[in-house]
Motif scaffolding. Structure first.
Motif, PDB file in Angstrom:
ATOM      1  N   ILE A 130       0.852  -1.187   0.000  1.00 37.90           N
ATOM      2  CA  ILE A 130       0.000   0.000   0.000  1.00 37.90           C
ATOM      3  C   ILE A 130       0.893   1.244   0.000  1.00 37.90           C
ATOM      4  CG2 ILE A 130      -2.116  -0.912   1.036  1.00 37.90           C
ATOM      5  CD1 ILE A 130       0.537   0.683   3.210  1.00 37.90           C
ATOM      6  N   PRO A 131       0.384   2.402  -0.451  1.00 38.93           N
ATOM      7  CA  PRO A 131       1.147   3.646  -0.327  1.00 38.93           C
ATOM      8  C   PRO A 131       1.287   4.005   1.159  1.00 38.93           C
ATOM      9  CG  PRO A 131      -0.661   3.870  -1.898  1.00 38.93           C
ATOM     10  CD  PRO A 131      -0.896   2.597  -1.156  1.00 38.93           C
ATOM     11  N   VAL A 132       2.500   4.253   1.612  1.00 35.76           N
ATOM     12  CA  VAL A 132       2.755   4.508   3.031  1.00 35.76           C
ATOM     13  C   VAL A 132       2.741   6.004   3.311  1.00 35.76           C
ATOM     14  CG1 VAL A 132       4.417   4.297   4.913  1.00 35.76           C
ATOM     15  CG2 VAL A 132       4.064   2.389   3.328  1.00 35.76           C
ATOM     16  N   SER A 151      -1.419   3.620   5.678  1.00 33.57           N
ATOM     17  CA  SER A 151      -1.840   4.464   4.558  1.00 33.57           C
ATOM     18  C   SER A 151      -2.405   5.800   5.020  1.00 33.57           C
ATOM     19  CB  SER A 151      -2.892   3.729   3.715  1.00 33.57           C
ATOM     20  OG  SER A 151      -4.122   3.614   4.415  1.00 33.57           O
ATOM     21  N   ARG A 152      -2.473   6.014   6.347  1.00 35.95           N
ATOM     22  CA  ARG A 152      -3.100   7.212   6.899  1.00 35.95           C
ATOM     23  C   ARG A 152      -2.155   7.939   7.854  1.00 35.95           C
ATOM     24  NH1 ARG A 152      -8.596   3.944   8.668  1.00 35.95           N
ATOM     25  NH2 ARG A 152      -9.476   3.695   6.566  1.00 35.95           N
TER      26      ARG A 152
END
Length: 298
Positions: free
Chosen positions: A234-236, A276-277
């Motif tokens: 996932i995009p970190v 991701s947040r």
């Protein structure tokens, strides 16, 4: 509702995001900032509550404004704080946390070393029923108390094992599941490689042993073989609190009756969503979010 008893630290985190970590003694301007609750146990408790479990937090706080902030934030998440003890004249813990553009973190923590280290109130009937217990090595007496209760009640007892590890040796021997960080496993095993370190940990404790490896997933012993479950890609945005969310989700899944492999997959998904947040544990997901995430990757 599955109940998880969690013992450890609760803090307030002052989080600042920069393009890169400071290298000189001068002023820097943050791109983004947040004041969020933190601490391994408190983060895990919030994760459990958001994932649909009942979180019972056992922790020590001072009778100061920071302690008020910590409790207000945790209570708002639906965490049961009846086992949190506040000590007169002591100072609650807080951290300054810097995040770079890749989501990696640098933490400076303050803790009051005069805080009472014992956990005498975590015994017998004073502790409500629970389905799994979770503790870490940062409060050895509390960890031993809840691991002993889990053993006495026949429930899974999970230890989040960070260095220094041997200070919580009694708790490690009582636990049914040891989830090491890579640094924790290396310190525990005297620098042995991953396979040898896991085997040594299992031989010394008889517990299920695994090691969380961030973006490389989680590895564990199955017989004498090391198995690895990759992390979800996932995009970190922010890794802060991801490990704590992982441990909370893992303990909750075990308390639900899941086997270790299913529990680790559930925990990997919860931690990936959190990464991701931005905002530390404020990014912890709900059960529905995890279920949808896993369904899409079935």
């Amino acid at each position: 509702m599955t109940a998880v008893l969690i013992a450890g630290i609760a803090v307030i985190d002052f989080v600042l995001t920069l393009d890169e970590m400071p290298r000189r003694a001068e002023k820097y301007r943050a791109r983004e900032a947040a004041i969020v609750g933190g601490g391994c146990a408190a983060n895990a408790a919030v994760a459990v509550a958001r994932l649909g479990g009942q979180a019972l937090l056992a922790a020590r706080l001072g009778d100061d404004p920071i302690g008020d902030l910590i409790l207000k934030d945790i209570d708002a998440e639906g965490v049961d704080c009846r086992l949190v003890r506040r000590e007169k004249g002591r100072r609650s813990s807080f951290s300054s946390i810097l995040l770079d553009r890749d989501g990696e973190r640098q933490i400076v923590n303050y803790r009051d070393e005069t805080m009472e280290k014992g956990a005498g109130w975590l015994t017998g009937s004073s502790v409500p029923e629970f389905d799994a217990a979770l503790a870490d090595t940062r409060w050895p007496d509390g960890a031993e108390a809840v691991m002993r209760l889990a053993r006495e009640r026949g429930k899974p007892g999970v230890m989040d094992v960070e260095a220094p590890t041997r200070i919580a040796g009694d708790a490690l021997r009582l636990a049914t599941h040891l989830a090491f960080s890579e640094q924790g496993l290396a310190e525990f095993s005297g620098g042995a490689d991953l396979a040898a370190g896991l085997k040594r940990a299992r031989a010394e404790t008889g517990a299920f042993v695994c090691v969380t490896r961030g973006g490389d997933g989680v590895s564990w012993l199955e017989g004498d073989m090391v198995r690895t479950m990759p992390a979800f890609r996932i995009p970190v945005a922010d890794t802060l609190g991801a490990g704590d969310v992982w441990h909370g989700a893992f303990a909750l899944a075990l308390g639900n009756g899941e086997d270790e492999v299913a529990a680790m997959r559930f925990a990997n998904a919860a931690a990936a969503i959190k990464c991701s947040r931005f905002g530390g544990r404020s990014g912890a997901p709900s059960r529905i979010e995890v279920q949808e995430f896993l369904k899409e990757r079935a």
